[in-house]
Design a protein around this motif. Structure first.
Motif, short mmCIF file in Angstrom:
data_model
loop_
_atom_site.label_atom_id
_atom_site.label_comp_id
_atom_site.label_asym_id
_atom_site.label_seq_id
_atom_site.Cartn_x
_atom_site.Cartn_y
_atom_site.Cartn_z
N GLY A 20 33.03 39.84 45.56
CA GLY A 20 33.84 41.03 45.40
C GLY A 20 35.33 40.76 45.25
O GLY A 20 36.11 41.68 45.01
N GLY A 21 35.74 39.50 45.37
CA GLY A 21 37.16 39.17 45.28
C GLY A 21 37.60 38.60 43.95
O GLY A 21 38.69 38.04 43.84
N ALA A 22 36.76 38.73 42.91
CA ALA A 22 37.09 38.12 41.62
C ALA A 22 38.33 38.74 41.01
O ALA A 22 39.19 38.04 40.46
CB ALA A 22 35.90 38.25 40.67
N ALA A 23 38.46 40.08 41.06
CA ALA A 23 39.59 40.73 40.42
C ALA A 23 40.91 40.28 41.04
O ALA A 23 41.88 40.00 40.31
CB ALA A 23 39.44 42.25 40.52
N GLY A 24 40.96 40.20 42.35
CA GLY A 24 42.19 39.76 43.00
C GLY A 24 42.53 38.31 42.70
O GLY A 24 43.71 37.96 42.57
N GLN B 160 51.16 39.42 30.20
CA GLN B 160 51.16 37.99 30.47
C GLN B 160 50.05 37.55 31.41
O GLN B 160 49.71 36.37 31.43
CB GLN B 160 52.52 37.58 31.07
CG GLN B 160 53.71 37.95 30.22
CD GLN B 160 53.76 37.17 28.92
OE1 GLN B 160 53.19 36.10 28.79
NE2 GLN B 160 54.45 37.72 27.92
N THR B 161 49.48 38.45 32.21
CA THR B 161 48.50 38.07 33.22
C THR B 161 47.19 38.82 33.00
O THR B 161 47.15 39.87 32.34
CB THR B 161 49.02 38.36 34.64
OG1 THR B 161 49.21 39.78 34.77
CG2 THR B 161 50.34 37.64 34.88
N LEU B 162 46.14 38.27 33.60
CA LEU B 162 44.85 38.94 33.51
C LEU B 162 44.87 40.27 34.25
O LEU B 162 44.21 41.23 33.84
CB LEU B 162 43.75 38.04 34.10
CG LEU B 162 43.48 36.73 33.37
CD1 LEU B 162 42.32 35.99 34.03
CD2 LEU B 162 43.18 36.96 31.90
N GLY B 163 45.65 40.35 35.33
CA GLY B 163 45.76 41.62 36.05
C GLY B 163 46.39 42.69 35.19
O GLY B 163 45.97 43.86 35.22
N LEU C 43 36.03 40.59 31.64
CA LEU C 43 36.21 39.30 32.31
C LEU C 43 37.49 39.30 33.13
O LEU C 43 37.53 38.78 34.25
CB LEU C 43 36.24 38.17 31.28
CG LEU C 43 34.97 37.90 30.48
CD1 LEU C 43 35.20 36.73 29.54
CD2 LEU C 43 33.80 37.61 31.40
N SER C 44 38.56 39.85 32.58
CA SER C 44 39.85 39.86 33.29
C SER C 44 39.78 40.66 34.57
O SER C 44 40.50 40.37 35.54
CB SER C 44 40.94 40.43 32.37
OG SER C 44 41.03 39.69 31.18
N ALA C 45 38.92 41.67 34.59
CA ALA C 45 38.77 42.50 35.78
C ALA C 45 37.79 41.92 36.78
O ALA C 45 37.51 42.54 37.82
CB ALA C 45 38.32 43.91 35.37
N SER D 163 47.23 33.48 33.88
CA SER D 163 47.75 33.77 32.55
C SER D 163 46.63 34.21 31.61
O SER D 163 45.48 33.76 31.73
CB SER D 163 48.44 32.53 31.99
OG SER D 163 48.76 32.69 30.62
N VAL D 164 46.97 35.06 30.66
CA VAL D 164 45.98 35.50 29.68
C VAL D 164 45.53 34.36 28.78
O VAL D 164 44.53 34.48 28.06
CB VAL D 164 46.54 36.65 28.81
CG1 VAL D 164 46.75 37.90 29.62
CG2 VAL D 164 47.82 36.22 28.10
#
Length: 529
Positions: free
Chosen positions: A174-178, A213-216, A240-242, A184-185
């Motif tokens: 459950g911590g993948a997004a964080g 610039q970032t996946l977030g 994937l980024s989320a 970096s993208v």
């Protein structure tokens, strides 16, 4: 319909695998490169480098010239995907001995489901450490393991482990997004193995130009806007980024064990004894291939000596290998590799380097005609006389006609000489070529009308008009001539430098000759019949 939640995945990452594969495989290693900084280059950019090269400032993605400026002693090696996968195959097999169900994402990167190994070894971290310990026994100590929800997040976790003291990094469920948010993208460029690289590489650069610039930052965009701007590929990378990687691990089906290996105790000194000992193994080798409707068209033979020597060679066949042909190749390799093995043979390993469907090599209903009879006749003669007992002519590369005539052993690939022939050869003779080429230069004497010897000065000017040609004891009157055309070789090497000039002349009988003036000497290179 709800999307499937990401499954816990484990990824093993082998940093700079192309360099590791080069060192382990040995094929393509330049002489004297051992112990020096190494960089593997593809499309004029560094794709991997050794630790010594990295210490001097070489980095992945650098242009070749920039890398050489930072590390003048850098050894440049071309990338070879076949070598990378060949060296990675036994590594994957070793992982499968401890945890089956491995998916090869690319050479140097593999994934597997974390659930099964975690239950067997008592936890995800414990399972990863068992696999790393097994790889360390193979001499692979710098492997990193990442565990997370989905293979993409697990891969980024494995890469993040390089900055930590512990080679295993686990992202909690459950911590993948964080975990992904600050990355970096640019990591999305390799996020879709097996899909066109161009499409995957365009999106990260475009996002960076748009200020993301970032996946977030990318994950914070609404899916509708992402689909409108980037299409379905963008939606896939947005997920994937989320941290929502719904792609499951797809275990490979291990290939059948086609290789055969024979150990000799005590070591054998006589080639015929080794060949006799390989007869049963060769029969089993061809039988296993036949059971899955395959034949071997390229055979890899490895010989191991009592003092640690190793002889390795890939043999080719004009059709496909049978047991007798395999035994012949083992004998020929022992006879030709006098420098490789200086002691008795302790082990011989044979494996297919290339296979083909058996249906492509089945005999025709009414025989193969003259071509088939020629093949069998030449193969029988070669078996009696040895590998170089039957040679076929081929045109190679070079500036001089004599050196372009190459004799290739029957069955060997001719493509290597075609590659050399395709290289630029400044000073080589354009077509049409003489029909007769003299392997040994025929001395000649070219004189002017007044009897003085013709020569060519440093500027390429002829001292007088050629009027007479003397060769093989005959005097000929020259009625037409053209030239000179310079041939300059190895001007940087005083010991091997060569400078000459070509002439084409026609005598009174209508015969055309290709002459060469080198220094004060004249000789005939060929005749236009």
């Amino acid at each position: 319909m709800t999307a499937r939640a990401p499954e816990r995945s484990m990824v093993l990452w082998f940093p700079d695998w192309p360099v590791t594969a080069l060192l382990r495989d040995g094929e393509g290693m330049p002489p004297g490169a051992e112990g020096r900084p190494i960089a593997v280059v593809e499309h004029n950019a560094v794709v991997a480098c050794s630790a010594d090269a990295r210490a001097d400032g070489v980095r992945r993605g650098q242009r070749r010239r920039d890398a050489q400026s930072r590390c003048p002693g850098l050894v440049i090696v071309p990338a070879d995907a076949i070598r990378d996968h060949r060296a990675f195959s036994p590594v994957v097999a070793a992982v499968e001995e401890h945890a089956p169900g491995v998916q090869v994402l690319r050479a140097g990167l593999c994934a597997l489901r974390a659930k099964g190994p975690a239950r067997y070894y008592g936890g995800e971290g414990e399972a990863a450490r068992v696999l790393l310990a097994a790889l360390a026994e193979l001499g692979l100590a710098d492997v990193r393991a990442g565990i997370a929800d989905g293979p993409f997040t697990a891969e980024q976790a494995a890469r993040a482990a390089t900055t930590r003291a512990e080679p295993v990094f686990s992202v909690p469920a459950g911590g993948a997004a964080g975990f992904l948010a600050p990355l970096s993208v640019s990591v999305l460029a390799d996020a879709t193995p097996g899909e066109p690289a161009r499409a995957a590489d365009d999106l990260p650069g475009l996002l960076a130009r748009l200020g993301v610039q970032t996946l977030g930052g990318f994950a914070a965009m609404t899916p509708d806007r992402v689909r409108e701007r980037f299409g379905e590929r963008g939606i896939r990378l947005h997920a994937l980024s989320a941290g929502w990687d719904s792609r499951p691990v797809e275990p490979r089906i291990p290939p059948p064990e086609l290789h055969r290996e024979v150990a000799f105790e005590p070591p054998l000194e006589i080639a015929d004894q080794v060949a006799f000992g390989m007869r049963v193994a060769a029969e089993e080798f061809t039988t296993r291939l036949g059971a899955i409707d395959l034949v071997c068209t390229e055979l890899r033979v490895e010989l191991f000596g009592d003092r640690g020597e190793h002889s390795h060679r890939v043999w080719l066949h004009p059709r496909s290998f049978d047991a007798a042909a395999i035994v012949d190749r083992v004998r020929w390799q022992l006879a030709e590799d006098q420098e490789g093995l200086r002691s008795g043979v302790t082990r011989v390993r044979i494996e297919p380097a290339a296979v083909d469907a058996a249906s492509h090599h089945a005999p025709a209903l009414f025989g193969g005609g003259p071509e088939e009879r020629v093949h069998h006749a030449l193969s029988r003669v070669q078996a009696m006389l040895g590998h170089r007992g039957v040679l076929t002519p081929e045109i190679g590369g070079g500036r001089w006609l004599a050196e372009r005539q190459v004799l290739v052993p029957w069955g060997d690939r001719v493509g290597a000489h075609a590659t050399v022939r395709a290289r630029p050869w400044p000073g080589s003779l354009p077509e049409p070529h003489p029909a007769t080429v003299f392997l040994e230069p025929v001395p000649a004497d070219v004189r002017a009308l007044g009897g003085e010897v013709i020569d060519v000065d440093e500027r390429g000017s002829v001292s007088a008009v050629p009027a007479f040609l003397a060769e093989s004891g005959r005097n000929r009157e020259i009625t037409a001539w053209a030239g000179p055309w310079p041939v300059v070789e190895r001007g940087w090497d005083a010991a091997r430098a060569r400078r000459a000039h070509r002439f084409q002349v026609v005598d009174a009988e209508g015969a055309a000759w290709l002459l060469v003036c080198e220094g004060d000497a004249w000789w005939v290179e060929g005749a236009y019949d």
